[in-house]
Design an enzyme around this catalytic site. Structure first.
Site, PDB file in Angstrom:
ATOM      1  N   CYS A   1      27.736  -2.470 -32.845  1.00  0.00           N
ATOM      2  CA  CYS A   1      27.307  -2.419 -31.445  1.00  0.00           C
ATOM      3  C   CYS A   1      28.414  -1.948 -30.507  1.00  0.00           C
ATOM      4  O   CYS A   1      28.342  -2.147 -29.305  1.00  0.00           O
ATOM      5  CB  CYS A   1      26.788  -3.782 -30.992  1.00  0.00           C
ATOM      6  SG  CYS A   1      28.007  -5.106 -31.086  1.00  0.00           S
TER       7      CYS A   1
ATOM      8  N   HIS B   1       0.820  -1.213   0.000  1.00  0.00           N
ATOM      9  CA  HIS B   1       0.000   0.000   0.000  1.00  0.00           C
ATOM     10  C   HIS B   1       0.852   1.260   0.000  1.00  0.00           C
ATOM     11  O   HIS B   1       0.552   2.242  -0.684  1.00  0.00           O
ATOM     12  CB  HIS B   1      -0.915   0.008   1.236  1.00  0.00           C
ATOM     13  CG  HIS B   1      -2.147  -0.815   1.068  1.00  0.00           C
ATOM     14  ND1 HIS B   1      -2.713  -1.504   2.106  1.00  0.00           N
ATOM     15  CD2 HIS B   1      -2.928  -1.050  -0.002  1.00  0.00           C
ATOM     16  CE1 HIS B   1      -3.790  -2.141   1.672  1.00  0.00           C
ATOM     17  NE2 HIS B   1      -3.938  -1.876   0.399  1.00  0.00           N
TER      18      HIS B   1
END
Length: 798
Positions: A756, A429
């Site tokens: 890359c 919560h």
């Protein structure tokens, strides 16, 4: 006909004004989703009409109204006084006889359905609850294991009184609700015996990033309040929705939580009416703490329900509606049940094209870590609090530090620049309220109240993945806001380098064409931690090493091989999921021998080399007797990711492949290990790869140029050596000529070409060079993507 209660079968989502959000959703699921196989326990709503009748009968409206005249919710002392006075008014009043009769008649009907021994869950359901902008998560009370008529009536009154808890009053004012116009309905339903099973929370979206393609599940042993309230660190699981819908059944990602407490029923029901009498927390047995609290089959069952519930509510609302749900497993009948569903209230309100990136501009010492809530950064002075009695010492902009942050603390939380708690998972919560308030929070930061001290300056970063970091000192940071819908899209494909699965979902919004380099090493080093050969040959290890590997594999029924394959496949699949169905190029492991030796058990299998950078690494290892069994494990993990988990967007890539014959041997080994009909690229990073490009591309389906090693080997510079680092430069004409030859060779063979390496991220002029030679794609570090997209688009316009 009942005047004050409605059974779930009589309720739909349209009845929120009468039965509140929780009841309306339970009725909607019971009526529309139970026929689709979603289990929902039966029960009834005590309506908002009953709440008004209670206040009318006891003449409470006027005294309540007086309490809220000239009320300032930011005055903590006044808030406490008003809340307690309102609750006392409710509890000292009587339930009208006609209302009591209907509630007890409903109880009798549930006894007929489920047996005399049935226990009940009695839960608050506010009429403003579960709205699109306010969840009311944890603002009102729930009472579990309620048995007997007197206890039921007491629990009903306690729920009504919880409409005026301090946290609920503050929350209402924060979200602009009139506290006297939010009525309280109550859920009375069959109690799922998760005290003997497990329970938790589930979202049909990633709670931190808003990534829509996953179901996120938290789970723990016993009743669900510990997960919901954030008093434990639960297990966490993800399931990928697109591949699930295609028929693949696999967990995408999992993390074992500590689960040090479990809530069970208390048998001491003869005592006075106190909430604690019905349930209690006990220490979780160590064997349960070490295991996952639900099985893969149960995870997939819950994911199936989450997808059905999300689809149903999206159809009802005529818009995409991600859901926040609670579930429980009955330890007696062995079945799973849904016990709550409500709209998710944070990411559902966001504009999907808006991208906000928080970045630290300074480095600092990490003094504490935990679970990150949100993706923001906050800085300020620490204020340690153990109860709301200390709220007066808290100032705007302070960092709230507490053992646990329950929703009671919302008045203080909204003043904080960040929140740190010692317990809790990312679906408790407190985490939900933190997100709604837009505050970064780190939950589960063990010993925070001991390590930190009042007035200490700290920086709380939730912008670096799932691990939230607390830095010593107040560090500078920046916020970049980008509207992705307005970014140009260059012809050259822009991909992204990524090795850490924990940040994959947070980067999913970036407008890339896929992952150009996913590194296996990060997953092996950080999640598996053991050498692949140590997994395959435990007989060569010491007793201590075997014990450590057994501990890692305990949750996998002690099967170390299963642990390795699942952990690696799920790590890679998590990265692939962030761009699915776009391409994800995964490089097979490329540790050097000195790096491999640092893994658990690695010392038994690795040679000592003078220059590991050009030694026993990459393709040379894969078919060598010293590592072939380890490579087989890697292949089995990739086979699982592609064929069992459904990530057909994965392309595999072989690093540091020196010779054509070596390329053939590796390809054969991969096919032998089940990787037939899989696209395989080669890292083009050795001059021989460029010189013999035609021969290599007869074996492999494409190349990705690694500029780091290609520069090293073209210029003869050890990139690990500082003394000659001045001679290491990817922009050297010789290196650029090698890159151009490689791209031209790929084009001539009608094969894929990409790059890359680090160069285009560091040097815009190198990116421009790649565009000019017509490379198909370049893969960049995530923090370079947006800038390079803009730069390349301008280049292509020229």
């Amino acid at each position: 006909m009942s005047r004050y209660i409605k059974w779930f079968k009589e309720i739909s989502i349209k009845d929120v004004d009468e039965v509140g959000g929780k009841n309306a959703s339970l009725g909607e699921m019971y009526s529309h989703l139970a026929p689709l196989g979603v289990n929902v326990p039966n029960g009834f709503a005590v309506t908002a009409t009953a709440y008004k009748h209670y206040l009318d009968f006891n003449n409470l409206w006027e005294p309540l109204k007086k309490l809220f005249e000239n009320f300032n919710p930011d005055d903590i002392d006044r808030l406490k006084f008003v809340g307690k006075s309102a609750r006392d008014l409710i509890m000292k009043s009587e339930v009208p006889d006609d209302l009591k009769k209907e509630i007890l008649n409903g109880y009798k009907q549930l006894k007929k359905e489920y047996g005399e021994d049935i226990s009940l869950a009695v839960r608050s359901s506010a009429t403003a609850e579960d709205s699109p902008t306010a969840s009311f998560a944890g603002q009102n009370e729930t009472y579990l294991n309620i048995k007997g008529e007197d206890n039921l009536i007491w629990a009903y009154k306690m729920c009504l009184a919880s409409n005026f808890t301090d946290r609920s009053i503050s929350y209402k004012y924060t979200h602009k609700f009139d506290p006297l116009k939010v009525y309280l309905s109550v859920v009375i339903m069959k109690m799922v015996r998760s005290d003997k099973g497990s329970s938790g929370v589930m979202f049909s979206i990633d709670t931190e990033t808003g990534f829509r393609d996953v179901v996120f599940i938290n789970a723990a042993w016993g009743l669900g309040e510990n997960v919901v309230q954030g008093t434990i660190d639960p297990d966490a699981f993800y399931v990928h929705k697109p591949t699930f819908k295609k028929g693949y059944r696999a967990v995408l990602k999992r993390k074992r939580g500590d689960k040090n407490k479990m809530m069970v029923f208390s048998e001491e029901l003869e005592k006075a009416n106190l909430a604690e009498q019905f349930t209690k927390n006990i220490k979780t047995p160590i064997e349960k703490r070490m295991k996952f609290s639900i099985t893969d089959k149960e995870i997939l069952q819950l994911a199936d329900w989450a997808i059905k519930i999300e689809e149903h509510y999206s159809k009802v609302n005529n818009r995409y509606t991600p859901m926040d749900m609670e579930w429980a497993k009955d330890g007696i009948d062995g079945n799973l049940y849904m016990v709550q569903a409500r709209p998710e209230t944070v990411h559902s309100q966001e504009k999907s094209t808006q991208f906000e990136i928080y970045r630290l501009k300074e480095k600092g010492k990490v003094i504490l870590t935990g679970n990150a809530v949100g993706e923001k950064i906050g800085a300020g002075k620490v204020k340690i609090m153990f109860s709301m009695a200390e709220a007066d010492k808290f100032k705007d902009g302070d960092i709230l530090v507490a053992p646990t942050t329950s929703p009671d603390w919302e008045p203080v939380m909204k003043k904080a620049s960040a929140i740190i708690t010692e317990t809790g998972g990312r679906t408790c919560h407190a985490a939900i309220v933190s997100r709604e308030l837009g505050k970064p929070a780190v939950v589960g930061a063990k010993n925070a109240t001991k390590i930190l001290h009042d007035n200490q300056g700290v920086t709380v970063s939730c912008a670096e993945g799932e691990i939230g970091k607390i830095y010593d000192g107040i560090l500078k940071y920046e916020i970049e806001k980008v509207d992705i819908s307005k970014l140009p899209r260059p012809k050259t494909k822009i991909m992204m380098n990524l090795g850490n699965p924990d940040i994959a979902f947070s980067l999913a919004k970036l407008p890339v064409d896929g992952i150009g380099l996913a590194r296996m090493e990060f997953i092996i080093n950080n999640y598996i931690k053991a050498h692949p050969m140590a997994i395959r040959h435990p007989e060569l290890l010491s007793e201590t090493e075997r014990a450590l590997i057994d501990e890692l594999a305990f949750a996998y029924e002690g099967d170390a091989k299963d642990f390795f394959i699942k952990t690696l496949s799920e790590g890679v699949a998590t990265i692939a999921s962030s761009v699915y169905p776009k391409k994800c190029i995964v490089r097979m492991s490329d540790f050097k021998s000195n790096e491999y030796a640092n893994l658990l058990g690695g010392r038994h299998f690795e040679p000592i080399e003078d220059n590991p950078m050009i030694g026993f690494r990459g393709a040379a290892r894969y078919t060598h007797p010293n590592y072939a069994d380890g490579f087989a494990l890697e292949c089995q993990a990739m086979k699982r990711a592609i064929f069992e988990m459904g990530f057909d967007n994965i392309v595999l890539m072989i690093p540091f492949c020196r010779r054509v014959e070596e390329a053939k041997r590796v390809k054969a080994a991969m096919i032998e290990n089940g990787l037939e009909n899989v696209k395989i690229y080669m890292m083009c990073e050795i001059p021989n790869n460029v010189i013999l490009i035609d021969e290599f591309l007869k074996i492999y389906d494409g190349i990705s140029i690694g500029t780091n090693d290609l520069t090293q080997l073209t210029l003869g510079v050890d990139r690990d050596s500082e003394i000659v680092s001045f001679d290491y430069d990817e922009r050297d004409e010789g290196v650029k000529k090698m890159v151009k030859m490689a791209v031209e060779g790929a084009k001539k063979n009608n094969k894929y070409s990409g790059l890359c390496g680090q160069a285009p991220s560091d040097y815009p002029e190198f990116a421009e060079f790649l565009v000019k030679i017509g490379i198909e794609s370049m893969s960049l570090n995530p923090d370079s993507v947006l800038k390079i997209i803009k730069d390349i688009s301008k280049m292509e316009e020229k």
